[in-house]
Design a protein around this motif. Structure first.
Motif, short mmCIF file in Angstrom:
data_model
loop_
_atom_site.label_atom_id
_atom_site.label_comp_id
_atom_site.label_asym_id
_atom_site.label_seq_id
_atom_site.Cartn_x
_atom_site.Cartn_y
_atom_site.Cartn_z
N GLY A 134 0.85 -1.19 0.00
CA GLY A 134 0.00 0.00 0.00
C GLY A 134 0.88 1.23 0.00
O GLY A 134 2.11 1.14 -0.11
N SER A 135 0.27 2.37 0.15
CA SER A 135 1.03 3.62 0.15
C SER A 135 1.58 3.88 1.55
O SER A 135 1.15 4.78 2.26
N ILE A 136 2.56 3.08 1.92
CA ILE A 136 3.07 3.08 3.29
C ILE A 136 4.31 3.94 3.40
O ILE A 136 5.25 3.77 2.63
N PHE A 137 4.30 4.81 4.39
CA PHE A 137 5.50 5.58 4.72
C PHE A 137 6.26 4.91 5.86
O PHE A 137 7.47 4.77 5.81
N SER B 23 9.19 -0.65 15.11
CA SER B 23 9.97 -0.12 13.99
C SER B 23 11.44 0.04 14.37
O SER B 23 12.30 0.01 13.50
N GLY B 24 11.69 0.15 15.66
CA GLY B 24 13.06 0.24 16.16
C GLY B 24 13.65 -1.09 16.59
O GLY B 24 14.69 -1.13 17.23
N TYR B 25 12.93 -2.15 16.25
CA TYR B 25 13.38 -3.54 16.45
C TYR B 25 13.30 -4.02 17.90
O TYR B 25 13.92 -5.02 18.25
N SER B 26 12.55 -3.35 18.75
CA SER B 26 12.26 -3.90 20.07
C SER B 26 11.27 -5.04 19.91
O SER B 26 10.32 -4.94 19.13
N THR B 27 11.49 -6.11 20.66
CA THR B 27 10.66 -7.29 20.50
C THR B 27 9.98 -7.69 21.80
O THR B 27 10.45 -7.36 22.89
N MET B 28 8.88 -8.41 21.66
CA MET B 28 8.19 -9.01 22.80
C MET B 28 7.68 -10.37 22.36
O MET B 28 7.35 -10.57 21.19
N ASP C 267 -0.22 -2.58 13.95
CA ASP C 267 -1.04 -1.80 14.88
C ASP C 267 -1.38 -0.44 14.29
O ASP C 267 -2.51 0.00 14.35
N TRP C 268 -0.40 0.26 13.74
CA TRP C 268 -0.71 1.46 12.97
C TRP C 268 0.42 1.76 11.99
O TRP C 268 1.55 1.36 12.21
N ALA C 269 0.03 2.42 10.93
CA ALA C 269 0.97 2.79 9.88
C ALA C 269 0.66 4.21 9.42
O ALA C 269 -0.46 4.69 9.60
N VAL D 77 -1.51 10.02 6.36
CA VAL D 77 -2.70 9.53 7.05
C VAL D 77 -2.32 8.35 7.95
O VAL D 77 -1.57 7.48 7.54
N TYR D 78 -2.86 8.34 9.16
CA TYR D 78 -2.63 7.21 10.06
C TYR D 78 -3.69 6.14 9.81
O TYR D 78 -4.89 6.42 9.81
N GLU D 79 -3.24 4.92 9.60
CA GLU D 79 -4.12 3.77 9.40
C GLU D 79 -3.92 2.82 10.57
O GLU D 79 -2.77 2.55 10.94
N TYR D 80 -5.02 2.30 11.12
CA TYR D 80 -4.93 1.53 12.36
C TYR D 80 -5.40 0.09 12.20
O TYR D 80 -6.39 -0.18 11.51
N ASP D 81 -4.69 -0.85 12.85
CA ASP D 81 -5.14 -2.21 13.12
C ASP D 81 -5.51 -2.99 11.87
O ASP D 81 -6.69 -3.21 11.57
N TYR D 82 -4.52 -3.44 11.16
CA TYR D 82 -4.72 -4.28 9.99
C TYR D 82 -4.31 -5.72 10.28
O TYR D 82 -3.36 -5.97 11.03
N TRP D 83 -5.03 -6.65 9.62
CA TRP D 83 -4.79 -8.08 9.82
C TRP D 83 -4.61 -8.78 8.48
O TRP D 83 -5.27 -8.43 7.49
N GLY D 84 -3.76 -9.80 8.50
CA GLY D 84 -3.64 -10.66 7.34
C GLY D 84 -4.76 -11.68 7.33
O GLY D 84 -5.59 -11.74 8.25
N GLN D 85 -4.77 -12.52 6.30
CA GLN D 85 -5.84 -13.49 6.13
C GLN D 85 -5.62 -14.75 6.97
O GLN D 85 -6.55 -15.54 7.15
N GLY D 86 -4.44 -14.91 7.51
CA GLY D 86 -4.14 -16.08 8.34
C GLY D 86 -3.48 -17.19 7.55
O GLY D 86 -3.78 -17.40 6.37
N THR D 87 -2.58 -17.90 8.21
CA THR D 87 -1.93 -19.06 7.60
C THR D 87 -1.91 -20.18 8.63
O THR D 87 -1.59 -19.97 9.80
#
Length: 122
Positions: free
Chosen positions: A26-29, A53-58, A98-100, A106-116
């Protein structure tokens, strides 16, 4: 709009490994957190791992030391390396953003993939 496409699921024997990938398009910044969740029938979706985005993990306690999450910001892609898989890891795995921020600011929130589907069985 953000689209997420997952790949890499399948059937593996206990103790085996799989690598999941999720590419955002998508048109992602920029993208904040990218994560992996999983769900089995009759149970709530649960967080498996997430990376900022800064590579912190949980990680969920159940996967610590076995799963590794990583991302390539240039490709807007997140990976989940799953080692020492157990039957209880069997689930549908979903990618999440969670957001992009789009290129239009424009801020876009909470997107999900179709699942695998990941199935761990002998």
């Amino acid at each position: 709009q953000v689209q997420l496409v997952e790949s890499g699921g399948g059937l593996v024997q206990p103790g085996g490994s799989l690598r999941l990938s999720c590419a955002a398009s998508g048109s992602i910044f920029s993208i904040n957190y990218m994560g992996w969740y999983r769900q089995v029938p009759g149970k709530q979706r649960e967080l498996v791992a997430a990376i900022s985005s800064g590579y912190s993990t949980m990680y969920a306690d159940s996967v610590k030391g076995r799963f590794t999450i990583s991302r390539d910001n240039a490709k807007n892609t997140v990976y989940l390396q799953m080692n020492s898989l157990k039957p209880e890891d069997t689930a549908v795995y979903y990618c999440n953003v969670d957001w992009a921020v789009t290129t239009d600011g424009v801020y876009e929130y909470d997107y999900w993939g179709q699942g695998t589907q990941v199935t761990v069985s002998s």
